[in-house]
Enzyme design. Structure first.
Site, short mmCIF file in Angstrom:
data_model
loop_
_atom_site.label_atom_id
_atom_site.label_comp_id
_atom_site.label_asym_id
_atom_site.label_seq_id
_atom_site.Cartn_x
_atom_site.Cartn_y
_atom_site.Cartn_z
N THR A 12 5.13 24.84 -68.31
CA THR A 12 5.24 23.96 -69.47
C THR A 12 6.80 23.95 -69.99
OG1 THR A 12 3.18 24.66 -70.36
CG2 THR A 12 4.59 23.79 -71.92
N TYR A 13 7.55 25.25 -69.99
CA TYR A 13 8.69 25.26 -70.40
C TYR A 13 9.96 25.78 -69.59
CZ TYR A 13 8.12 30.22 -71.66
OH TYR A 13 7.93 31.61 -71.40
N THR A 36 10.95 26.44 -65.04
CA THR A 36 10.67 26.40 -63.60
C THR A 36 11.30 27.78 -62.88
OG1 THR A 36 11.38 24.20 -63.72
CG2 THR A 36 11.56 25.22 -61.45
N VAL A 37 10.43 28.21 -62.08
CA VAL A 37 10.80 29.45 -61.14
C VAL A 37 11.10 29.08 -59.68
CG1 VAL A 37 9.81 31.50 -60.35
CG2 VAL A 37 8.77 30.81 -62.65
N ASP A 48 -3.10 36.79 -71.85
CA ASP A 48 -3.09 35.64 -70.97
C ASP A 48 -3.45 36.34 -69.47
OD1 ASP A 48 -3.18 33.05 -70.14
OD2 ASP A 48 -1.03 32.87 -69.79
#
EC number: 2.7.11.22
Length: 418
Positions: free
Chosen positions: A94-95, A97-98, A205
């Protein structure tokens, strides 16, 4: 709200980023030396590094040879964007990038979680929360935060690189995992949960995508973006936490006054999924269907069984047909092939009333783990269980980490950006 975000961004810059960058010496167990790896694993890395890559504006290697870019330099420091090279994208969320990357300081493989900031919004609260929590967590079963890089355009977290996650591992080994490997994975999961719960932190989570797995079988909790410290002055929490399949019934019914039992339910669902080879409660449409999946197994709650349940906002027993609790081994057939203590631990983790669920610390002492070597119970927090002689993963029916296996089916790409 914008002013609040800018204030948080400024506070974040002062929080540990000011004149201090995390070095390997501070992180306990690395000592600048790579852990021993199988010879074939090193060869695999070398071969992948030799793959030709196209030019890209976002690729630090674009336009230059790999030999020119990739070299260890004594002048490079932690906290500097030029100290790391992107090798390939692993996933996008969502927020953030890996990327898989490599440190030009010491040659270690790393995971670079790049958070692109919008000027008007500043740093996302989830990033602030994740960094502030991870900086204080040093455990063998929690992903290690090596470094933080803060620029005007982005915030980058530099994590240790871990080869895959539990979701991908289970995809490569359909039908359920080796029972001994499940025991090792569950011990590590509960060990990590016991550590954070002892520090009044909830992960919130838990799901297979957020459990990283190394080539040795080391399991590491990752993605603390939704984690929260219970010491923060706040009486209630958001009910919109945890992916639906791993969300406990109390949260599904609208409870915001939850505790460590939230994570225990998620861990119990993952336990069943590793055993069975499929999700424990695979709802599809909405909260109603998810509750129906759960009630079919453990029964519809009543005030007699669960005092106070009728006060929850989404408690609607009239929506469901009466269901009696079932034996887990009748629902999940593989349990019938294993000793009773396996089913007993699963039942204690998946209790209807959150107050009745076993704690992570007590679960580690459950008879299910009696067959593991006793030294595992006395390890320092930062020591991997695979340091104990004789502790190793058994070969799965389809071993993704064997050389012959790799030549036939490549590891699936990461499905989740953690």
């Amino acid at each position: 709200m914008q002013n609040l975000r800018h204030a948080a961004s400024e506070a974040f810059q002062r929080l540990g980023l000011k004149q201090r960058h995390l070095g390997y010496e501070e992180l306990g167990e690395l000592d600048g030396v790579e852990k021993p790896q199988p010879h074939w694993f090193h060869t695999l890395q070398v071969r992948r590094l030799r793959v030709q890559r196209g030019r890209s504006n976002s690729d630090p290697m674009g336009g230059k040879s790999f030999q020119q870019e990739f070299q260890w330099k004594t002048g490079l420091q932690f906290g500097n964007a030029t100290s790391y090279l992107n090798l390939e994208k692993l996933g996008e969320g969502t927020y953030a990038t890996v990327y898989k990357g490599i440190s030009r300081i010491n040659g270690h493989l790393v995971a670079l979680k790049v958070i692109h900031m919008k000027t008007e919004e500043g740093i996302p609260f989830t990033a602030i929360r994740e960094a502030s929590l991870l900086k204080g967590l040093k455990h063998a079963n929690i992903v290690l935060l090596h470094d933080i890089i803060h620029t005007r355009e982005s915030l980058t977290f530099v994590f240790e690189y871990v080869q895959t996650d539990l979701a991908q591992y289970m995809i490569q080994h359909p039908g359920g995992l080796h029972s001994y490997n499940i025991r090792l994975f569950m011990f590590q999961l509960l060990r990590g949960l016991s550590y954070i719960h002892g520090r009044r932190i909830l992960h919130r989570d838990l799901k297979p995508q957020n459990l990283l797995i190394s080539y040795l079988g080391e399991l590491k909790l990752a993605d603390f973006g939704l984690a929260r410290s219970k010491s923060i002055p706040c009486q209630t929490y958001s009910a919109e936490v945890v992916t639906l399949w791993y969300r406990p019934p109390d949260v599904l019914m609208g409870s915001t006054d939850y505790s460590t039992a939230l994570d225990i339910w998620g861990a119990g669902c993952i336990f069943i999924e590793m055993l069975q080879g499929s999700p424990a409660f695979p709802g599809v449409a909405d909260v109603f269907e998810q509750l129906l999946k759960i009630w079919t197994v453990i029964g519809v709650p009543t005030e007699e069984i669960w005092p106070g349940v009728s006060d929850l906002p989404n408690y609607k027993p009239e929506w469901f047909l009466p269901c009696k609790p079932q034996q887990f081994r009748d629902v999940w057939k593989r349990l019938s092939q294993l000793p009773y203590k396996t089913e007993d631990l699963a039942q204690q983790m998946l209790m209807m009333n959150p107050k009745d669920r076993i704690s992570a610390q007590d679960a580690l002492l459950h008879p299910y783990f009696n067959t593991l070597p006793p030294p595992l119970m006395h390890l320092r927090d930062t020591v991997s269980i695979f340091k104990v002689p004789g502790v190793r993963l058994e070969s799965e029916a389809r071993d993704i980490f064997s050389p012959s296996r790799r030549t036939k089916t490549p590891l699936a790409p990461l499905a989740k950006c953690w």
